[in-house]
Write an enzyme that holds these catalytic residues in place. Structure first.
Site, PDB file in Angstrom:
ATOM      1  CE  LYS A   1     -12.089 -48.332  52.079  1.00  0.00           C
ATOM      2  NZ  LYS A   1     -11.841 -49.616  52.795  1.00  0.00           N
ATOM      3  NE  ARG A   2     -22.301 -48.149  48.127  1.00  0.00           N
ATOM      4  CZ  ARG A   2     -23.514 -48.549  47.666  1.00  0.00           C
ATOM      5  NH1 ARG A   2     -23.577 -49.420  46.682  1.00  0.00           N
ATOM      6  NH2 ARG A   2     -24.626 -48.089  48.175  1.00  0.00           N
TER       7      ARG A   2
ATOM      8  CB  THR B   1     -12.096 -57.448  48.845  1.00  0.00           C
ATOM      9  OG1 THR B   1     -13.187 -56.576  48.548  1.00  0.00           O
ATOM     10  CG2 THR B   1     -12.611 -58.714  49.501  1.00  0.00           C
TER      11      THR B   1
ATOM     12  CE  LYS C   1     -17.790 -49.749  53.340  1.00  0.00           C
ATOM     13  NZ  LYS C   1     -16.922 -50.921  53.173  1.00  0.00           N
TER      14      LYS C   1
ATOM     15  CG  HIS D   1     -20.689 -61.303  52.991  1.00  0.00           C
ATOM     16  ND1 HIS D   1     -19.491 -61.463  52.322  1.00  0.00           N
ATOM     17  CD2 HIS D   1     -21.497 -62.310  52.589  1.00  0.00           C
ATOM     18  CE1 HIS D   1     -19.594 -62.521  51.537  1.00  0.00           C
ATOM     19  NE2 HIS D   1     -20.790 -63.046  51.684  1.00  0.00           N
TER      20      HIS D   1
ATOM     21  CE  LYS E   1     -10.773 -56.293  44.799  1.00  0.00           C
ATOM     22  NZ  LYS E   1     -12.154 -55.720  44.780  1.00  0.00           N
TER      23      LYS E   1
HETATM   24  C1  26W Z   1     -29.998 -55.687  51.940  1.00  0.00           C
HETATM   25  C2  26W Z   1     -29.002 -54.712  51.572  1.00  0.00           C
HETATM   26  C3  26W Z   1     -27.610 -55.213  51.735  1.00  0.00           C
HETATM   27  C4  26W Z   1     -26.831 -55.354  50.586  1.00  0.00           C
HETATM   28  C5  26W Z   1     -25.523 -55.771  50.706  1.00  0.00           C
HETATM   29  C6  26W Z   1     -25.035 -56.066  51.965  1.00  0.00           C
HETATM   30  C7  26W Z   1     -23.660 -56.578  52.023  1.00  0.00           C
HETATM   31  C8  26W Z   1     -23.520 -57.605  53.070  1.00  0.00           C
HETATM   32  C9  26W Z   1     -22.719 -55.570  52.289  1.00  0.00           C
HETATM   33  C10 26W Z   1     -21.330 -55.952  51.845  1.00  0.00           C
HETATM   34  O1  26W Z   1     -21.026 -55.771  50.720  1.00  0.00           O
HETATM   35  N1  26W Z   1     -20.515 -56.421  52.803  1.00  0.00           N
HETATM   36  C11 26W Z   1     -19.097 -56.483  52.523  1.00  0.00           C
HETATM   37  O2  26W Z   1     -18.782 -57.808  52.078  1.00  0.00           O
HETATM   38  C12 26W Z   1     -17.399 -57.884  51.712  1.00  0.00           C
HETATM   39  C13 26W Z   1     -17.153 -59.278  51.122  1.00  0.00           C
HETATM   40  O3  26W Z   1     -17.166 -60.232  52.115  1.00  0.00           O
HETATM   41  C14 26W Z   1     -16.473 -57.579  52.887  1.00  0.00           C
HETATM   42  O4  26W Z   1     -15.148 -57.604  52.448  1.00  0.00           O
HETATM   43  C15 26W Z   1     -16.812 -56.221  53.486  1.00  0.00           C
HETATM   44  O5  26W Z   1     -16.085 -56.020  54.660  1.00  0.00           O
HETATM   45  C16 26W Z   1     -18.295 -56.137  53.797  1.00  0.00           C
HETATM   46  O6  26W Z   1     -18.671 -54.835  54.207  1.00  0.00           O
HETATM   47  C17 26W Z   1     -25.767 -55.928  53.116  1.00  0.00           C
HETATM   48  C18 26W Z   1     -27.080 -55.508  52.998  1.00  0.00           C
END
Ligand code: 26W
Length: 821
Positions: free
Chosen positions: A554-555, A662, A560, A363, A666
């Site tokens: 978004k975060r 995503t 971003k 992701h 929406k």
């Molecule tokens: C370990 C900490 C951590 C926690 C969450 C993440 C996720 C991978 C971050 C995340 O939410 N990625 C997002 O995933 C979405 C679903 O596929 C994508 O639409 C976003 O572009 C992507 O940033 C990375 C590292």
């Protein structure tokens, strides 16, 4: 109930009214006159839950008979949103329930608004897992979604003096009526200690893991009902508990703390969600959480497998397990451990089963987000797993050396172990080696995966690599969030589009019809007024529904580029200050999003957004033509107010950085137009809605990497663009910080000296593109046509299409319809 239907499962207004009163009396122990909002909410929740469990029992009976191949989704995060509204919608009893409550003087909306959502995730990854659960059930696919039942979810965000302040998310304070605790479904979780290798009496080599400590993981189930079907799959989350709640011996000694210590220590495992969407090195508890839910989930699959009578060698035929990023990647080593040490399979058979069981979804391309664990921590926590990982790695490297005999660097790059001191275990490598399929979440992202971070694996196993472009559920993000749009679509297209989104194409024929356009504008207008009410309630700010709602939620993260959005706002502000009579299109800029608590630059961006808001919103020259709002505590629930009300959706990440996004889907599904870069799924949205219905700007991913590779000098852009210079200088002047030049200095310095996300390089094109947006908004006929065409052509971005592709290309599973008993 009235016509012979039971009040526990009846779907009529009468049955629901009786059931509600029954639960109020006999579960809440209240009668209507004295019932609190919580009592009424619980009474209705139990009424709906009964009907969910009725369908769950039928689903389980069907699966036991059919013994189908089953999808298991392993995710450390889930953002399901509030359950009440969606369960009523998916069960098709919204109207009878609304009437039943009305007859008792209760407003259904007030109960729906009361529910606290389970914030068991950070952002995109967690919400995607929830959309996937809704689509798996709606497509009648046998599936279980496994995760952690955090006692405390993502922190509540308050904005005090413009700053983010985090407070504990005590979502379980009043209990959670949607979950069912399963004390019988619990497993041992071993950690630490050492391994013992010995030869048993049959002369066979055996390994015993003697743990330092053993906890229990207990299942807490939440039923997930599909739309307009009887299928109820489970979200099975694990809660950590001590093998023994109270150490009576210690208690007798008077060591009261000692007596409960083990319970406290164990509960800590599932206590709280890590609030970062980027890993922090070496967090012991994080690795423990990952091992915890993975071992409970695999042991649970093995229990179900035993009931099928199939031999363990065919485990991968019964279960296909999706790894939601690397967070559950330890599963590759854990399944090997269970097959080797508990089922005594030989290595090759165990490995055959393992690598045909798992598939891995990546992701993020951000190098800092790829998880790697220090060997000493791994050794201390998971000694047996480390042994197995070493064995997996040495056999893998043998294969690599055979394939590339004269390329030691390649073997080193591919190795699971990063040899640079201190040595680390690279979880993405373990996931790739232990999986039969590897996918990215949008075409551009999957392409960049093959060209960059996973290039060596792609060259080794090109057949493993796939793309599965993300999607979102139109049930929550269209029907539930935007009922006005839902009924206009039902009237125009008939029913069915919500489970076959390509049917929205039928709107193209109406895109230029003035009457339909007027209806379309009314729907948007109503949502904008509704959001204005919510903004007033949450922020005490009044926004004007006639203004253009320009939204970025978004975060908060530098890639971003929320601060690029701010550069546009300050540019408009300067234009008005230079010429107060300027005829600009009134805009309301709406921001929302949480920053990881330790991410200083993201927190500074939140501060600057609120500082700019303070100055612009009260500036007499601006006179309300610009409004800036930071919506606190953005969540799925708040998103349901925001996505339907937007005119412009900001998807302005640096090209090549946002894996998919995503929120972009929406917004488009609710008729917002997108201003964005060629990044993530924006590329595919623009492809489908048409370039003429998308506001594109900025460098594409190739140009970004070339610009950074050829010594990017942000100063040059600053010096070459007067408007940009004025904006940066205004921020640096302390104008937005009551004269304090130091507050935003770090942000200004970083932009002028590094700007690693190329804001200054994209500034001019972005501003020009925003001017085109204003020009288009002045022509309601043209804007509405573009808005209708965005919805008409958004069908691909339903999570039903995404899940259908996973089922066809990765999981090889078929629907198993459930008949209600
Ligand atoms: C370990 C900490 C951590 C926690 C969450 C993440 C996720 C991978 C971050 C995340 O939410 N990625 C997002 O995933 C979405 C679903 O596929 C994508 O639409 C976003 O572009 C992507 O940033 C990375 C590292």
């Amino acid at each position: 109930g009235g016509n012979g239907e039971s009040i526990r499962t009846g779907m009529s207004e009468e049955a629901i009214r009786l059931a509600f009163l029954d639960n109020l009396f006999y579960v809440q122990g209240r009668f209507l006159e004295v019932a609190s909002l919580d009592d009424k909410y619980k009474a209705l929740a139990y009424t709906v839950r009964d009907r969910l469990l009725h369908r769950w029992v039928s689903t389980i009976r069907t699966y036991q008979q059919a013994n189908p191949r089953t999808v298991c989704y392993l995710s450390a995060e889930y953002l399901p949103g509030p359950f009440m509204g969606l369960n009523l919608l998916n069960m098709g009893i919204e109207e009878p329930t609304r009437k039943a409550l009305q007859s008792l003087g209760i407003d259904l909306e007030s109960l729906i608004a009361y529910e606290q959502e389970p914030g068991l995730g950070n952002g995109g990854l967690g919400r995607l897992a929830a959309c996937f659960m809704d689509s798996l059930a709606t497509l009648q696919i046998p599936a279980t979604s496994y995760g952690i039942r955090y006692e405390f979810g993502i922190f509540q965000q308050d904005i005090r003096n413009g700053e983010q302040v985090e407070t504990t998310d005590n979502w379980l304070h009043y209990g959670n009526p949607w979950e069912v605790r399963r004390p019988q479904i619990s497993y041992d979780v071993k950690i630490g200690g050492h391994t013992e290798h010995y030869t048993n009496e049959q002369g066979l080599h055996r390994v015993r893991w003697v743990p330092h400590e053993t906890f229990r993981g207990v299942a807490i189930d939440t039923p997930i009902l599909g739309h307009d079907v009887n299928t109820v799959n489970l979200m099975r989350l694990w809660r950590a508990e001590a093998a023994e709640a109270l150490d009576f011996h210690a208690f007798n000694e008077g060591d009261y703390y000692g007596a409960v210590l083990r319970e406290v220590r164990s509960e800590t495992i599932s206590k709280v969600l890590y609030p970062n969407d980027a890993p922090e090195i070496g967090k012991r508890l994080r690795l423990l959480q990952q091992h915890f839910f993975v071992t409970c989930s695999l042991q649970d699959m093995m229990r179900v497998h035993r009931t099928t009578g199939m031999p363990i060698e065919r485990f991968h035929e019964k279960f296909t397990v999706q790894l939601n990023d690397t967070h559950p990647a330890i599963a590759v080593a854990e399944l090997m451990r269970l097959l080797l040490d508990n089922h005594h399979l030989d290595w090759d058979t165990a490995w055959h089963v393992t690598r045909h069981t798992f598939a891995y979804t990546n992701h993020t391309l951000l190098p800092e987000a790829l998880e790697k664990w220090p060997i000493p921590l791994f050794q201390s926590l998971l000694p047996r797993h480390l042994e197995i990982i070493y064995e997996i790695n040495s056999r893998f490297l043998d294969e690599v050396r055979q394939r590339y005999p004269f390329d030691p660097d390649r073997a080193q790059r591919l190795s699971i172990i990063d040899e640079t001191l201190p040595r680390h275990v690279r979880m993405a490598h373990l996931a790739c080696i232990g999986s039969f399929a590897i996918n990215g979440v949008a075409e551009l992202h999957s392409q960049l995966l093959k060209e960059t971070v996973l290039r060596d694996f792609y060259e080794l196993w090109p057949e493993k690599f796939q793309n599965k472009t993300n999607g979102v559920t139109p049930r929550r993000f269209m029907l539930l969030s935007n009922p006005g749009l839902g009924s206009l679509l039902n009237e125009t297209l008939g029913h069915g589009w919500e489970t076959d989104l390509e049917q929205l194409r039928g709107l193209e024929a109406h895109a230029d019809d003035p009457a339909f356009q007027e209806r379309w504008r009314q729907v948007k207008r109503q949502r904008k007024e509704a959001l204005a009410g919510e903004v007033h309630k949450l922020c005490g700010i009044d926004i004007t529904p006639t203004s253009l709602y320009d939204v970025q939620v978004k975060r908060i993260h530098e890639y971003k580029r929320q601060h690029l959005n701010l550069l546009h706002i300050i540019t408009l502000y300067n234009r008005i200050k230079r010429n107060p009579a300027l005829d600009i299109v009134p805009r309301t800029f709406i921001f929302g999003g949480k920053s990881a608590p330790g991410y200083a630059m993201a927190k500074l961006i939140i501060r600057l957004i609120n500082a700019v808001a303070e100055m612009v919103n009260r500036d007499r020259d601006v006179a309300g033509r610009l409004k800036v709002v930071f919506l606190p505590n953005f969540s799925v629930k708040l998103g349901q107010w925001v996505y339907p009300a937007a005119d412009i959706s900001q998807q302005i990440s640096t090209a090549g950085k946002e894996a998919s996004g995503t929120g972009n889907m929406k917004f488009s599904m609710n008729g917002a137009l997108t201003i964005g870069t060629l990044d993530g799924a924006n590329v595919e949205i623009r492809e489908d809605v048409g370039a003429e219905n998308f506001f594109l700007f900025g460098l594409d991913a190739d140009a970004v990497s070339h610009t950074l590779a050829n010594g990017y000098r942000p100063w040059d852009y600053y010096n070459a663009n007067q408007e940009l210079k004025d904006v940066i200088d205004l921020i640096a002047s302390g104008f937005f910080a009551h004269g304090d030049r130091s507050l935003f200095q770090p942000l200004v310095d970083h932009l002028l000296q590094h700007d690693s996300y190329l804001l200054l390089a994209d500034y001019a094109d972005y501003i020009a593109c925003q001017d085109q947006v204003s020009a288009a908004y002045r022509d309601p006929q043209r804007w509405t046509r573009m808005s209708i065409l965005n919805v008409a052509r958004i069908g691909k971005f339903s999570s039903d299409r995404t899940i259908a592709e996973y089922c066809r290309d990765i999981w090889k599973v078929q629907p198993v319809p459930v008949k209600l008993d």
